[in-house]
Design a protein around this motif. Sequence first.
Motif, mmCIF file in Angstrom:
data_model
loop_
_atom_site.group_PDB
_atom_site.id
_atom_site.type_symbol
_atom_site.label_atom_id
_atom_site.label_comp_id
_atom_site.label_asym_id
_atom_site.label_seq_id
_atom_site.Cartn_x
_atom_site.Cartn_y
_atom_site.Cartn_z
ATOM 1 N N SER A 34 3.268 4.045 4.338
ATOM 2 C CA SER A 34 3.701 5.363 5.288
ATOM 3 C C SER A 34 2.966 6.478 4.731
ATOM 4 O O SER A 34 2.421 6.544 3.214
ATOM 5 N N ARG A 35 3.235 7.786 5.415
ATOM 6 C CA ARG A 35 2.633 9.257 4.565
ATOM 7 C C ARG A 35 3.310 9.692 4.140
ATOM 8 O O ARG A 35 3.315 10.605 3.494
ATOM 9 N N ARG A 36 4.825 9.632 4.476
ATOM 10 C CA ARG A 36 5.905 10.265 3.661
ATOM 11 C C ARG A 36 7.341 9.223 3.463
ATOM 12 O O ARG A 36 6.993 8.356 4.760
ATOM 13 N N ALA A 37 7.552 9.617 2.932
ATOM 14 C CA ALA A 37 8.903 8.106 2.531
ATOM 15 C C ALA A 37 10.253 8.317 3.766
ATOM 16 O O ALA A 37 10.481 9.170 4.164
ATOM 17 N N PRO A 38 10.326 6.801 3.926
ATOM 18 C CA PRO A 38 10.438 5.951 4.758
ATOM 19 C C PRO A 38 12.495 6.730 4.661
ATOM 20 O O PRO A 38 12.829 6.861 3.408
ATOM 21 N N HIS A 39 13.319 7.026 5.356
ATOM 22 C CA HIS A 39 14.545 7.776 5.814
ATOM 23 C C HIS A 39 15.461 7.101 3.988
ATOM 24 O O HIS A 39 15.685 6.782 3.978
ATOM 25 N N SER A 54 1.555 7.292 0.727
ATOM 26 C CA SER A 54 -0.027 8.261 0.667
ATOM 27 C C SER A 54 -0.207 8.961 1.583
ATOM 28 O O SER A 54 -0.503 8.030 2.750
ATOM 29 N N ASP A 55 -1.487 9.907 1.478
ATOM 30 C CA ASP A 55 -1.420 10.635 3.187
ATOM 31 C C ASP A 55 -2.990 10.036 3.192
ATOM 32 O O ASP A 55 -3.277 10.714 4.305
ATOM 33 N N ASP A 56 -3.082 9.962 2.031
ATOM 34 C CA ASP A 56 -4.955 8.765 2.460
ATOM 35 C C ASP A 56 -4.544 7.572 2.949
ATOM 36 O O ASP A 56 -4.506 6.841 2.263
ATOM 37 N N THR A 57 -4.778 7.400 4.316
ATOM 38 C CA THR A 57 -4.629 6.676 5.045
ATOM 39 C C THR A 57 -5.803 5.661 4.668
ATOM 40 O O THR A 57 -5.555 4.189 4.970
ATOM 41 N N SER A 58 -7.209 5.935 4.495
ATOM 42 C CA SER A 58 -8.527 5.277 3.648
ATOM 43 C C SER A 58 -7.338 3.984 2.476
ATOM 44 O O SER A 58 -7.974 3.196 2.548
ATOM 45 N N LYS A 59 -6.384 4.178 1.841
ATOM 46 C CA LYS A 59 -5.805 3.783 0.663
ATOM 47 C C LYS A 59 -4.967 2.519 0.808
ATOM 48 O O LYS A 59 -4.454 1.664 0.491
ATOM 49 N N TRP A 60 -4.442 2.736 2.316
ATOM 50 C CA TRP A 60 -3.303 1.973 3.037
ATOM 51 C C TRP A 60 -3.883 0.231 3.029
ATOM 52 O O TRP A 60 -3.406 -0.291 2.851
ATOM 53 N N GLY A 61 -5.373 0.309 3.494
ATOM 54 C CA GLY A 61 -6.096 -1.388 3.555
ATOM 55 C C GLY A 61 -5.612 -2.310 2.473
ATOM 56 O O GLY A 61 -5.067 -3.306 2.472
ATOM 57 N N SER A 62 -6.028 -1.249 1.562
ATOM 58 C CA SER A 62 -6.028 -2.347 0.184
ATOM 59 C C SER A 62 -4.963 -2.145 -0.484
ATOM 60 O O SER A 62 -4.588 -3.244 -0.827
ATOM 61 N N GLU A 101 -7.607 -1.735 11.458
ATOM 62 C CA GLU A 101 -8.600 -1.714 10.365
ATOM 63 C C GLU A 101 -7.090 -2.716 9.252
ATOM 64 O O GLU A 101 -7.303 -3.505 8.206
ATOM 65 N N LEU A 102 -5.552 -1.800 10.130
ATOM 66 C CA LEU A 102 -4.214 -2.546 9.007
ATOM 67 C C LEU A 102 -4.108 -4.198 9.202
ATOM 68 O O LEU A 102 -3.367 -5.253 8.848
ATOM 69 N N ALA A 103 -4.687 -4.151 10.408
ATOM 70 C CA ALA A 103 -4.160 -6.068 11.075
ATOM 71 C C ALA A 103 -5.280 -6.534 10.155
ATOM 72 O O ALA A 103 -4.793 -8.014 9.905
#
Length: 234
Positions: A34-39, A54-62, A101-103
């Motif tokens: 996620s972009r911010r920590a979940p509650h 991370s705000d950089d969603t391009s890193k999420w897939g890796s 992309e993430l799926a």
Amino acid sequence: MANVALIGSTGMVGSHILTSLLSNSGVNRVDTISRRAPHAATAGPQTKLTTFVSDDTSKWGSQLAALTPAPEIFMSAFATTRGNAGGFENQHKIEHGLNVELARAARDAGSKVYVLISAQGASKDSRIPYSRMKGEIEEDVKALGFERTVILRPGLISGTREESRPLEAGIRFIASWAGKVHSSLKDGWAQDADVIGKAAVNAGLKALKGDVPEGSEKVWVVEGKSIIELANES
């Protein structure tokens, strides 16, 4: 026990999915991206929760591809709004693009079950842009060929949002009032966010075990009152 990865964990429904995952004895580990920590991560120590922020969603897939152990179930409650995205074109690019992309990354990593929070009326042939976008996400995810794909299509999502949406808040008030009069006045067109969260978790775990309705062996779509019934299953 299942290992689960979740995106959209900070949203109205996603936060309840996360809560349900953490309290479910059938879940061994939960990874959120996620972009911010979940509650749930900031409220106190969680022994089976690992977060990647991370705000950089391009890193999420890796990041998803690198999870060890790989999640058997991948869940998405990820969505954005036209206003936050700066117009529908950007909303489509972000919401459709990142979901698909993430799926794909989850499938390639070995996830067997995919659970998507979609929306009532979703159809790739809809004349309503929002409903068409949701339908396109559904179709593109189904084409990835998970062993089982679960799609929840809630109607109006009742509950409290962190962000202000005055018109929607008014409709949610009506839904709440109708539900207090009698559940039949509400259940078909509005479902509470916590109920949707429980239903999503129950559906994912059932799908992993192959416990799905006849005719839904590959794709299981859950809508309206069926979401509430699924949430109430143990």
